[in-house]
Design a protein around this motif. Structure first.
Motif, PDB file in Angstrom:
ATOM      1  N   PHE A  82       1.805  -6.157  12.978  1.00 18.67           N
ATOM      2  CA  PHE A  82       2.685  -6.907  12.080  1.00 18.67           C
ATOM      3  C   PHE A  82       1.950  -8.169  11.635  1.00 18.67           C
ATOM      4  N   PRO A  83       1.532  -8.258  10.376  1.00 15.71           N
ATOM      5  CA  PRO A  83       0.742  -9.417   9.936  1.00 15.71           C
ATOM      6  C   PRO A  83       1.568 -10.693   9.741  1.00 15.71           C
ATOM      7  N   ASN A  84       2.868 -10.562   9.434  1.00 12.05           N
ATOM      8  CA  ASN A  84       3.668 -11.745   9.086  1.00 12.05           C
ATOM      9  C   ASN A  84       4.897 -11.919   9.956  1.00 12.05           C
ATOM     10  N   LEU A  85       4.969 -11.217  11.065  1.00 14.67           N
ATOM     11  CA  LEU A  85       6.182 -11.223  11.873  1.00 14.67           C
ATOM     12  C   LEU A  85       6.247 -12.434  12.795  1.00 14.67           C
ATOM     13  N   THR A  86       7.385 -13.139  12.744  1.00 19.74           N
ATOM     14  CA  THR A  86       7.686 -14.218  13.688  1.00 19.74           C
ATOM     15  C   THR A  86       9.118 -14.028  14.163  1.00 19.74           C
ATOM     16  N   MET A  87       9.505 -14.800  15.142  1.00 18.47           N
ATOM     17  CA  MET A  87      10.839 -14.651  15.711  1.00 18.47           C
ATOM     18  C   MET A  87      11.943 -15.018  14.715  1.00 18.47           C
ATOM     19  N   ALA A  88      11.601 -15.875  13.732  1.00 20.66           N
ATOM     20  CA  ALA A  88      12.604 -16.313  12.762  1.00 20.66           C
ATOM     21  C   ALA A  88      12.350 -15.749  11.371  1.00 20.66           C
ATOM     22  N   SER A  89      11.505 -14.704  11.265  1.00 22.02           N
ATOM     23  CA  SER A  89      11.111 -14.173   9.960  1.00 22.02           C
ATOM     24  C   SER A  89      11.836 -12.880   9.665  1.00 22.02           C
ATOM     25  N   ASN A  90      12.067 -12.617   8.370  1.00 22.44           N
ATOM     26  CA  ASN A  90      12.628 -11.349   7.916  1.00 22.44           C
ATOM     27  C   ASN A  90      11.570 -10.471   7.253  1.00 22.44           C
ATOM     28  N   ASP A  91      10.298 -10.821   7.449  1.00 27.15           N
ATOM     29  CA  ASP A  91       9.184 -10.049   6.899  1.00 27.15           C
ATOM     30  C   ASP A  91       8.697  -9.075   7.959  1.00 27.15           C
ATOM     31  N   MET A  92       9.036  -7.794   7.793  1.00 29.15           N
ATOM     32  CA  MET A  92       8.693  -6.751   8.774  1.00 29.15           C
ATOM     33  C   MET A  92       7.531  -5.883   8.288  1.00 29.15           C
ATOM     34  N   THR A  93       6.690  -6.425   7.437  1.00 29.75           N
ATOM     35  CA  THR A  93       5.566  -5.675   6.870  1.00 29.75           C
ATOM     36  C   THR A  93       4.672  -5.124   7.971  1.00 29.75           C
ATOM     37  N   LEU A  94       4.241  -3.859   7.787  1.00 26.67           N
ATOM     38  CA  LEU A  94       3.405  -3.175   8.769  1.00 26.67           C
ATOM     39  C   LEU A  94       2.051  -2.859   8.146  1.00 26.67           C
ATOM     40  N   SER A  95       0.958  -3.167   8.869  1.00 22.71           N
ATOM     41  CA  SER A  95      -0.400  -2.902   8.382  1.00 22.71           C
ATOM     42  C   SER A  95      -1.095  -1.896   9.287  1.00 22.71           C
ATOM     43  N   PHE A  96      -1.999  -1.097   8.671  1.00 18.62           N
ATOM     44  CA  PHE A  96      -2.719  -0.040   9.382  1.00 18.62           C
ATOM     45  C   PHE A  96      -4.200  -0.384   9.493  1.00 18.62           C
ATOM     46  N   TYR A  97      -4.782  -0.031  10.663  1.00 21.04           N
ATOM     47  CA  TYR A  97      -6.230  -0.028  10.835  1.00 21.04           C
ATOM     48  C   TYR A  97      -6.734   1.399  10.655  1.00 21.04           C
ATOM     49  N   ASN A  98      -7.786   1.593   9.869  1.00 22.39           N
ATOM     50  CA  ASN A  98      -8.476   2.889   9.778  1.00 22.39           C
ATOM     51  C   ASN A  98      -7.496   4.050   9.555  1.00 22.39           C
ATOM     52  N   ALA A  99      -6.666   3.940   8.530  1.00 19.76           N
ATOM     53  CA  ALA A  99      -5.722   5.015   8.209  1.00 19.76           C
ATOM     54  C   ALA A  99      -6.482   6.252   7.721  1.00 19.76           C
ATOM     55  N   SER A 100      -5.915   7.423   7.957  1.00 22.86           N
ATOM     56  CA  SER A 100      -6.545   8.690   7.570  1.00 22.86           C
ATOM     57  C   SER A 100      -5.524   9.562   6.843  1.00 22.86           C
ATOM     58  N   GLU A 101      -5.930  10.774   6.471  1.00 24.14           N
ATOM     59  CA  GLU A 101      -5.031  11.681   5.763  1.00 24.14           C
ATOM     60  C   GLU A 101      -3.827  12.055   6.611  1.00 24.14           C
ATOM     61  N   ALA A 102      -3.943  11.945   7.926  1.00 21.93           N
ATOM     62  CA  ALA A 102      -2.808  12.249   8.797  1.00 21.93           C
ATOM     63  C   ALA A 102      -1.667  11.252   8.621  1.00 21.93           C
ATOM     64  N   ASP A 103      -1.971  10.103   8.007  1.00 25.60           N
ATOM     65  CA  ASP A 103      -0.950   9.068   7.801  1.00 25.60           C
ATOM     66  C   ASP A 103      -0.226   9.204   6.469  1.00 25.60           C
ATOM     67  N   VAL A 104      -0.537  10.245   5.700  1.00 24.01           N
ATOM     68  CA  VAL A 104       0.197  10.511   4.450  1.00 24.01           C
ATOM     69  C   VAL A 104       1.603  10.985   4.801  1.00 24.01           C
ATOM     70  N   GLY A 105       2.579  10.484   4.055  1.00 21.90           N
ATOM     71  CA  GLY A 105       3.961  10.897   4.311  1.00 21.90           C
ATOM     72  C   GLY A 105       4.951   9.785   4.026  1.00 21.90           C
ATOM     73  N   PHE A 106       6.146   9.921   4.595  1.00 22.94           N
ATOM     74  CA  PHE A 106       7.222   8.969   4.377  1.00 22.94           C
ATOM     75  C   PHE A 106       7.419   8.097   5.620  1.00 22.94           C
ATOM     76  N   TYR A 107       7.703   6.820   5.355  1.00 20.67           N
ATOM     77  CA  TYR A 107       7.945   5.858   6.430  1.00 20.67           C
ATOM     78  C   TYR A 107       9.253   5.124   6.145  1.00 20.67           C
ATOM     79  N   SER A 108       9.961   4.814   7.208  1.00 14.64           N
ATOM     80  CA  SER A 108      11.247   4.143   7.089  1.00 14.64           C
ATOM     81  C   SER A 108      11.221   2.833   7.859  1.00 14.64           C
ATOM     82  N   CYS A 109      11.614   1.764   7.175  1.00 16.32           N
ATOM     83  CA  CYS A 109      11.759   0.451   7.798  1.00 16.32           C
ATOM     84  C   CYS A 109      13.257   0.221   7.994  1.00 16.32           C
TER      85      CYS A 109
END
Length: 335
Positions: A82-109
């Motif tokens: 989580f690059p921007n997550l803090t205890m008082a933040s509403n930013d739940m952005t998720l970042s990937f290291y070394n993503a591959s074709e296996a990471d293609v698809g749908f994600y739900s926050c």
């Protein structure tokens, strides 16, 4: 009884396979990619979870609780953060290291909030070669920061429109702004980060969105798509350019600084000219005073300096003739 349960399971799987997942943002697959999830409301986030949505199940990736902290599942450990997550933040952005074709698809926050309740944003990760965007804008709108901008599009064809969608196009992702189903008379609430006002009314023949108090980050391409019941569709692209307020301020400061510098140079040049003029006048006065002094100290031209007796008289350069009678030197003889 077991046969009936098995039948219900088959129907559930068939429904999951046939049902098209509605996404809010489409992201191009990249080695280091980011899935944006920002909850714009002021509600309190009590818990959130990232899930990967497969055809028959949802796989948990990470979970966050303001009280108990963050847990990243073992299969995604050292792969996401989580690059921007803090205890008082509403930013739940998720970042990937070394993503591959296996990471293609749908994600739900998924967020549980108080007092509004459940909130979800769906993101689709697509292959890089499937994310080719070559768009030419049909119109260009230029605005200053803080203005309310209305973007309007109208189809050229006369067939009956059933659906209208507005999207913001970026090189790495596409954000759904609004989805309007005219046959049902309802619109989809977008998970776009900023507030967007839109119309959804059958029979208008055109569509528009309003961006209140635009900022520099709103600049980009906005795509409007009309879809008919027959499957025909028509696309209209608007380019919005919002001038950067900082750039304008810097330009104004640069002009002001340049003007001040020119004034300073003019003052310095005027001062230099004045100093040079004063010095020249003083020099002329000194020369004139010296000439006057030399003139008063020299003897007049009619005055002859007496000849000193201490040295012999110099011979004149021209002959001097004296008129006198000739006397004989022989004595006369007396008779």
């Amino acid at each position: 009884m077991e046969y009936l349960s098995f039948l219900f399971a088959i129907l559930h799987v068939h429904k999951a396979l046939c049902e098209e997942i509605f996404w809010d943002t489409a992201v191009k697959l990249a080695k280091n990619m980011t899935l944006e999830c920002v909850y714009s409301s002021t509600d309190t986030v009590t818990q959130m979870e990232w899930l990967k949505v497969n055809a028959t199940e949802k796989e948990s990736i990470a979970i966050f609780n303001p009280t108990y902290g963050t847990i990243i599942r073992t299969s995604y450990a050292d792969r996401v953060y989580f690059p921007n997550l803090t205890m008082a933040s509403n930013d739940m952005t998720l970042s990937f290291y070394n993503a591959s074709e296996a990471d293609v698809g749908f994600y739900s926050c998924c967020l549980n909030t108080f007092p509004s309740g459940y909130w979800e944003k769906v993101i689709q990760v697509v292959q890089s070669d499937s994310f080719t965007i070559a768009l030419q804008s049909n119109s260009h709108v230029v605005s200053e920061p803080g203005e309310n901008i209305t973007l309007t599009c109208q189809p050229q064809t006369k067939w009956l429109t059933e659906q209208i969608t507005w999207e913001k196009i970026q090189p790495h992702q596409i954000d759904l702004i609004t989805f309007c189903n005219l046959s049902q008379g309802r619109s989809y609430t977008s998970k776009y980060q900023r507030q967007i006002l839109t119309n959804c009314s059958r029979g208008l023949g055109w569509s528009s969105i309003v961006l209140p108090q635009v900022t520099f980050s709103d600049s980009g391409l906005f795509r409007c798509c009309f879809k008919a019941k027959t499957g025909e569709n028509e696309t209209f692209v608007v380019r919005l350019t919002v001038t950067d307020g900082k750039t304008d301020s810097q330009h104004i400061l640069l002009l002001a600084g340049g003007t001040a510098l020119l004034l300073l140079l003019a003052v310095l040049m005027t001062t230099c000219i004045a100093i040079c003029y004063i010095r020249r006048r003083r020099r002329q006065k000194r020369v004139l005073s010296k000439e006057l002094y030399d003139t008063h100290s020299k003897p007049d031209n009619n005055y002859r300096t007496p000849i000193s007796t201490s040295r012999p008289l110099e011979v004149a350069s021209e002959d001097i003739y004296v008129n006198y009678p000739n006397f004989s030197r022989r004595p006369k003889t007396r008779v």
